[in-house]
Design a protein around this motif. Structure first.
Motif, mmCIF file in Angstrom:
data_model
loop_
_atom_site.group_PDB
_atom_site.id
_atom_site.type_symbol
_atom_site.label_atom_id
_atom_site.label_comp_id
_atom_site.label_asym_id
_atom_site.label_seq_id
_atom_site.Cartn_x
_atom_site.Cartn_y
_atom_site.Cartn_z
ATOM 1 N N TRP A 78 1.011 -1.038 -0.039
ATOM 2 C CA TRP A 78 -0.127 -0.048 0.013
ATOM 3 C C TRP A 78 0.830 1.325 0.314
ATOM 4 N N LEU A 79 1.824 1.301 0.937
ATOM 5 C CA LEU A 79 2.817 2.394 0.872
ATOM 6 C C LEU A 79 3.394 2.547 -0.349
ATOM 7 N N MET A 80 4.062 1.658 -1.170
ATOM 8 C CA MET A 80 4.790 1.701 -2.238
ATOM 9 C C MET A 80 3.735 2.244 -3.399
ATOM 10 N N ARG A 81 2.394 1.777 -3.291
ATOM 11 C CA ARG A 81 1.434 2.356 -4.320
ATOM 12 C C ARG A 81 1.200 3.762 -4.199
ATOM 13 N N LEU A 82 1.011 4.243 -2.803
ATOM 14 C CA LEU A 82 0.903 5.537 -2.388
ATOM 15 C C LEU A 82 2.046 6.428 -3.097
ATOM 16 N N PHE A 83 3.354 5.916 -2.611
ATOM 17 C CA PHE A 83 4.578 6.803 -3.318
ATOM 18 C C PHE A 83 4.450 6.817 -4.774
ATOM 19 N N MET A 84 4.109 5.516 -5.386
ATOM 20 C CA MET A 84 4.066 5.610 -6.807
ATOM 21 C C MET A 84 3.129 6.680 -7.306
ATOM 22 N N ALA A 124 2.239 9.177 -6.038
ATOM 23 C CA ALA A 124 2.571 10.622 -5.584
ATOM 24 C C ALA A 124 3.688 11.067 -6.645
ATOM 25 N N ALA A 125 4.414 9.935 -7.097
ATOM 26 C CA ALA A 125 5.244 10.292 -8.226
ATOM 27 C C ALA A 125 4.839 10.511 -9.652
ATOM 28 N N GLY A 126 3.605 10.205 -9.755
ATOM 29 C CA GLY A 126 2.993 10.375 -11.264
ATOM 30 C C GLY A 126 2.947 8.991 -11.820
ATOM 31 N N LEU A 127 3.174 8.022 -11.137
ATOM 32 C CA LEU A 127 3.035 6.830 -11.974
ATOM 33 C C LEU A 127 1.758 6.162 -11.597
ATOM 34 N N SER A 128 1.301 5.443 -12.638
ATOM 35 C CA SER A 128 -0.132 4.901 -12.308
ATOM 36 C C SER A 128 -0.036 3.409 -12.778
ATOM 37 N N THR A 129 -1.204 2.615 -12.646
ATOM 38 C CA THR A 129 -1.256 1.076 -12.986
ATOM 39 C C THR A 129 -1.998 1.005 -14.420
ATOM 40 N N HIS A 130 -2.756 2.103 -14.822
ATOM 41 C CA HIS A 130 -3.448 2.029 -15.914
ATOM 42 C C HIS A 130 -3.085 2.636 -17.051
#
Length: 51
Positions: free
Chosen positions: A37-43, A45-51
């Motif tokens: 969850w923290l990794m997803r939150l930081f990603m 915040a950095a502008g990265l997304s999974t879609h």
């Protein structure tokens, strides 16, 4: 000393040994979930997304 600890562990009831196994497993799963969850939150915040 190590032999005595092994004998003591083998004398504990099965439910108690399985209980510790369940506690350790649950703690591991919860820790991994928090980390993911923290990794997803930081990603995010950095502008990265999974879609």
């Amino acid at each position: 000393m190590a032999v005595k600890e092994t004998v003591d562990a083998e004398n504990k009831p099965l439910w108690q040994r399985l209980g510790w196994l369940a506690v350790i497993w649950t703690g591991s799963v919860v820790t991994l979930g928090i980390f993911a969850w923290l990794m997803r939150l930081f990603m995010s915040a950095a502008g990265l997304s999974t879609h």
